[in-house]
Design a protein around this motif. Sequence first.
Motif, PDB file in Angstrom:
ATOM      1  N   LEU A 249      10.336 -14.087 -19.753  1.00  0.00           N
ATOM      2  CA  LEU A 249      10.510 -14.620 -18.403  1.00  0.00           C
ATOM      3  C   LEU A 249       9.215 -15.249 -17.893  1.00  0.00           C
ATOM      4  CD1 LEU A 249      12.488 -11.699 -16.702  1.00  0.00           C
ATOM      5  CD2 LEU A 249      13.397 -13.938 -17.346  1.00  0.00           C
ATOM      6  N   LEU A 250       9.355 -16.324 -17.130  1.00  0.00           N
ATOM      7  CA  LEU A 250       8.198 -16.875 -16.432  1.00  0.00           C
ATOM      8  C   LEU A 250       7.885 -15.958 -15.258  1.00  0.00           C
ATOM      9  CD1 LEU A 250       6.170 -19.188 -15.762  1.00  0.00           C
ATOM     10  CD2 LEU A 250       7.983 -20.171 -14.331  1.00  0.00           C
ATOM     11  N   ARG A 251       6.642 -15.568 -15.122  1.00  0.00           N
ATOM     12  CA  ARG A 251       6.251 -14.743 -13.989  1.00  0.00           C
ATOM     13  C   ARG A 251       5.020 -15.318 -13.321  1.00  0.00           C
ATOM     14  NH1 ARG A 251       4.907  -8.877 -16.530  1.00  0.00           N
ATOM     15  NH2 ARG A 251       6.758  -9.328 -17.789  1.00  0.00           N
ATOM     16  N   LEU A 252       5.085 -15.418 -12.003  1.00  0.00           N
ATOM     17  CA  LEU A 252       3.985 -15.945 -11.202  1.00  0.00           C
ATOM     18  C   LEU A 252       3.653 -14.936 -10.111  1.00  0.00           C
ATOM     19  CD1 LEU A 252       5.298 -19.601 -10.742  1.00  0.00           C
ATOM     20  CD2 LEU A 252       3.466 -18.870 -12.279  1.00  0.00           C
ATOM     21  N   PRO A 253       2.376 -14.832  -9.715  1.00  0.00           N
ATOM     22  CA  PRO A 253       2.020 -13.891  -8.650  1.00  0.00           C
ATOM     23  C   PRO A 253       2.788 -14.212  -7.372  1.00  0.00           C
ATOM     24  CG  PRO A 253       0.056 -14.694  -9.769  1.00  0.00           C
ATOM     25  CD  PRO A 253       1.197 -15.531 -10.270  1.00  0.00           C
ATOM     26  N   PHE A 254       3.345 -13.177  -6.746  1.00  0.00           N
ATOM     27  CA  PHE A 254       4.100 -13.362  -5.508  1.00  0.00           C
ATOM     28  C   PHE A 254       3.218 -13.035  -4.319  1.00  0.00           C
ATOM     29  CE2 PHE A 254       6.688 -11.251  -2.152  1.00  0.00           C
ATOM     30  CZ  PHE A 254       7.343 -12.381  -1.688  1.00  0.00           C
ATOM     31  N   GLY A 255       3.092 -14.000  -3.408  1.00  0.00           N
ATOM     32  CA  GLY A 255       2.318 -13.801  -2.194  1.00  0.00           C
ATOM     33  C   GLY A 255       0.924 -14.375  -2.287  1.00  0.00           C
ATOM     34  N   GLN A 256       0.319 -14.555  -1.140  1.00  0.00           N
ATOM     35  CA  GLN A 256      -1.034 -15.097  -1.052  1.00  0.00           C
ATOM     36  C   GLN A 256      -1.852 -14.233  -0.100  1.00  0.00           C
ATOM     37  OE1 GLN A 256      -0.425 -19.139   0.295  1.00  0.00           O
ATOM     38  NE2 GLN A 256       0.451 -19.808  -1.645  1.00  0.00           N
ATOM     39  N   PRO A 257      -2.678 -13.304  -0.614  1.00  0.00           N
ATOM     40  CA  PRO A 257      -2.873 -12.968  -2.028  1.00  0.00           C
ATOM     41  C   PRO A 257      -1.669 -12.223  -2.586  1.00  0.00           C
ATOM     42  CG  PRO A 257      -4.030 -11.414  -0.644  1.00  0.00           C
ATOM     43  CD  PRO A 257      -3.484 -12.463   0.288  1.00  0.00           C
ATOM     44  N   GLN A 258      -1.698 -11.972  -3.910  1.00  0.00           N
ATOM     45  CA  GLN A 258      -0.556 -11.327  -4.541  1.00  0.00           C
ATOM     46  C   GLN A 258      -0.266  -9.980  -3.879  1.00  0.00           C
ATOM     47  OE1 GLN A 258      -0.942 -10.635  -8.767  1.00  0.00           O
ATOM     48  NE2 GLN A 258       1.261 -10.366  -9.039  1.00  0.00           N
TER      49      GLN A 258
END
Length: 304
Positions: A249-258
């Motif tokens: 699966l493609l996974r990207l950090p959620f949120g800013q910051p994560q």
Amino acid sequence: MMDTRQLRTLVAITTHGTFARAAEVVNLTPSAVSQQVQALEQELAVLLFERKSRPPKLTPQGMQVLEMAQGILRLEEDTKTSLRGDRIAGTLMLGSVRSSALNLLPKAIVQMRDSYPLLKTNLRVSLSATLIADVASGRLDAAIVAEHVAIPPTLRWSPYMREPLWLIAPESTDAADAAQLLARSPFIRFRSPVPLANLIDTEISRLGIATNDVAEMDTIGSIVTCVRQGMGVSVVPHVALQEPEDRRLLRLPFGQPQVTRKIGIVERIVSPRAEIIARLHAVLAQLCGEHGVARDSPTGDTGA
């Protein structure tokens, strides 16, 4: 006069369903079981069972007496093991939220059972508020809950995991900025009355993203399966991505910051099971690897 033999018989009846089966468990005749129940009813001046129902059904007063019986028998067991100096024994009444906190807990229970063969574990799955109330009342020794809940002053919550949240997408998805991917892709929303769902929704709102919802689900496992099948994107905690197929699966950090969340063990500040719970905490923190949190660590250092 009421004694623990009568209480064990009552528990056996409710556990095994009939007086006859309970008689086999407690090594009595069915008539002796009936006599014990009648004696208990006479002493307490209540009717414990509805006699017309088959199998026998507890009355509301019987439910109260059963809860009392279970508490007395567990206190007796705790006292005996404590006097023997054999604290890693007896039955640990444990609760857990239904979310992905359950992913690691069975492994920890098995590891504890292997290390302490005299220890038994009884696990109940429920919502955070119910579990916390049950720990406070003594119906549970401890429970696995997230940090975003009100903890009464008589209880202690000790995190064992601090994990990141990931935006996940099917493996064929072109890598992109997480916010853009959330805004343009079909979104599978985690809809459940638990802190994790609120944490995700709050961050999406803070980012100012209007998602294109195509489904709402109340289990993280189902969401991961749907994303794997190409239905859309979603947000899940790290511990939910433990299967080999999840690596694609493609996974990207959620949120800013994560965004991260903590999971921990709630227990009574004064507890006869404190030593066992501390060892369970250590096992869970070790299983969490780089996301493990040492007990009473203010900085969240790894507990592995």
